[in-house]
Write an enzyme that holds these catalytic residues in place. Structure first.
Site, PDB file in Angstrom:
ATOM      1  N   ARG A 106      11.439   6.778  -4.293  1.00 24.34           N
ATOM      2  CA  ARG A 106      11.417   6.854  -2.824  1.00 24.34           C
ATOM      3  C   ARG A 106      12.458   7.831  -2.303  1.00 24.34           C
ATOM      4  NH1 ARG A 106       8.106   2.707  -0.882  1.00 24.34           N
ATOM      5  NH2 ARG A 106       8.184   0.738  -2.002  1.00 24.34           N
ATOM      6  N   PHE A 124      -1.910  10.746  -7.169  1.00 21.08           N
ATOM      7  CA  PHE A 124      -0.832   9.811  -6.849  1.00 21.08           C
ATOM      8  C   PHE A 124       0.457  10.587  -6.626  1.00 21.08           C
ATOM      9  CE2 PHE A 124       2.201   6.383  -7.242  1.00 21.08           C
ATOM     10  CZ  PHE A 124       1.558   5.391  -6.530  1.00 21.08           C
ATOM     11  N   ASP A 157      -4.550   5.990   2.249  1.00 29.56           N
ATOM     12  CA  ASP A 157      -5.309   6.188   1.009  1.00 29.56           C
ATOM     13  C   ASP A 157      -6.718   5.632   1.231  1.00 29.56           C
ATOM     14  OD1 ASP A 157      -6.082   6.480  -1.626  1.00 29.56           O
ATOM     15  OD2 ASP A 157      -4.727   5.002  -2.442  1.00 29.56           O
ATOM     16  N   GLU A 204       3.160   5.697   9.249  1.00 32.97           N
ATOM     17  CA  GLU A 204       2.833   5.316   7.866  1.00 32.97           C
ATOM     18  C   GLU A 204       3.150   6.481   6.929  1.00 32.97           C
ATOM     19  OE1 GLU A 204       2.493   3.277   5.705  1.00 32.97           O
ATOM     20  OE2 GLU A 204       0.448   2.686   5.219  1.00 32.97           O
ATOM     21  N   ASP A 205       3.388   6.177   5.654  1.00 33.82           N
ATOM     22  CA  ASP A 205       3.634   7.252   4.688  1.00 33.82           C
ATOM     23  C   ASP A 205       2.340   7.929   4.265  1.00 33.82           C
ATOM     24  OD1 ASP A 205       2.734   5.017   3.283  1.00 33.82           O
ATOM     25  OD2 ASP A 205       4.260   5.118   1.714  1.00 33.82           O
TER      26      ASP A 205
HETATM   27  P1  IMP Z   1      -4.343   2.092   1.598  1.00 32.43           P
HETATM   28  O1  IMP Z   1      -4.437   0.713   2.174  1.00 32.43           O
HETATM   29  O2  IMP Z   1      -5.203   2.242   0.372  1.00 32.43           O
HETATM   30  O3  IMP Z   1      -4.600   3.183   2.609  1.00 32.43           O
HETATM   31  O4  IMP Z   1      -2.897   2.237   1.008  1.00 32.43           O
HETATM   32  C1  IMP Z   1      -1.784   2.518   1.754  1.00 32.43           C
HETATM   33  C2  IMP Z   1      -0.535   2.245   0.966  1.00 32.43           C
HETATM   34  O5  IMP Z   1      -0.730   2.420  -0.437  1.00 32.43           O
HETATM   35  C3  IMP Z   1       0.538   3.237   1.338  1.00 32.43           C
HETATM   36  O6  IMP Z   1       1.310   2.783   2.409  1.00 32.43           O
HETATM   37  C4  IMP Z   1       1.345   3.333   0.063  1.00 32.43           C
HETATM   38  O7  IMP Z   1       2.306   2.315   0.020  1.00 32.43           O
HETATM   39  C5  IMP Z   1       0.341   3.087  -1.046  1.00 32.43           C
HETATM   40  N1  IMP Z   1      -0.152   4.349  -1.628  1.00 32.43           N
HETATM   41  C6  IMP Z   1      -1.385   4.868  -1.555  1.00 32.43           C
HETATM   42  N2  IMP Z   1      -1.482   6.030  -2.218  1.00 32.43           N
HETATM   43  C7  IMP Z   1      -0.245   6.259  -2.731  1.00 32.43           C
HETATM   44  C8  IMP Z   1       0.314   7.339  -3.506  1.00 32.43           C
HETATM   45  O8  IMP Z   1      -0.326   8.350  -3.858  1.00 32.43           O
HETATM   46  N3  IMP Z   1       1.628   7.207  -3.822  1.00 32.43           N
HETATM   47  C9  IMP Z   1       2.396   6.135  -3.449  1.00 32.43           C
HETATM   48  N4  IMP Z   1       1.905   5.137  -2.719  1.00 32.43           N
HETATM   49  C10 IMP Z   1       0.601   5.176  -2.358  1.00 32.43           C
END
Ligand code: IMP
Length: 190
Positions: free
Chosen positions: A173, A160, A111, A107-108
């Site tokens: 990206r 962010f 969050d 995963e990238d």
């Molecule tokens: P989560 O479900 O809140 O953990 O979100 C995960 C997804 O939200 C990641 O795979 C990203 O696509 C997006 N995301 C969360 N934080 C960021 C950020 O700081 N920059 C860009 N994308 C984010």
């Protein structure tokens, strides 16, 4: 002409060299972790979570010294907003069964952890031999779902970030580093 990569509204958080060094370390740790399983003839499947992981995954798999299959899952939880909607939708699924295989989810960024919690629970029902998670970034202060990242690049504050696969409204990206989008400067501040 100002380069897209040098706009003053972006601040570098981790430059390309720092990211490359950390990805090499993760590759070595992952190689060591799966060495005995591979020696026993067990299969490793690396699953990239689209779209954000595509750059990290491409570098990471080349730093893993072990045979592996590569798959992708598409999930969407954000739309164009910068806050999680909490609703996870699978937009693309695996092309092969993962029963009795070792799964490394890539995963990238973690969050809120909602996306990974959903995927880890979903994949666990398919009978893999093991499931581990590699993420380039984590915002630990926001990981309310309590998702554990087994192979983590960097912990970051709740800001962010973009680049190295991560987007803001679909853009950035292809930045070769991880950056912060700075708020626009107000008049008179230079
Ligand atoms: P989560 O479900 O809140 O953990 O979100 C995960 C997804 O939200 C990641 O795979 C990203 O696509 C997006 N995301 C969360 N934080 C960021 C950020 O700081 N920059 C860009 N994308 C984010």
């Amino acid at each position: 002409m100002t380069s897209f990569f040098q706009q003053d509204k972006l601040a570098v958080l981790f430059d390309a060299a720092a990211v490359a060094a950390r990805v090499s370390e993760l590759g070595r740790a992952i190689t060591a972790h799966y060495a005995s399983a591979i020696a026993r003839g067990e299969e490793l499947v690396v699953v990239g979570v689209l779209k954000g992981s595509f750059v990290f995954l491409a570098d990471l798999v080349r730093a893993i010294d072990a045979p592996c299959h590569i798959e992708f899952m598409g999930v969407s939880s954000y739309g164009d907003a910068t806050e999680s909607s909490g609703v996870v939708q699978v937009t693309q699924d695996l092309t092969r069964p993962i029963k009795n295989k070792h799964l490394l989810l890539v995963e990238d960024i973690v969050d809120t952890g909602l996306t990974m919690k959903y995927l880890l629970d979903n994949l666990a029902t398919r009978g893999p031999r093991s499931v581990k998670l590699a993420s380039l970034l984590e915002k630990p202060s926001k990981n309310a779902a309590g998702v554990e990242v087994d192979f983590l690049g960097f912990s970051i504050p709740d800001q962010f970030v973009v680049g190295y696969g991560l987007d803001a409204a679909g853009l950035y990206r292809n930045l070769p580093y991880v950056g912060l989008v700075m708020p626009p400067k107000s008049e008179g501040q230079g």
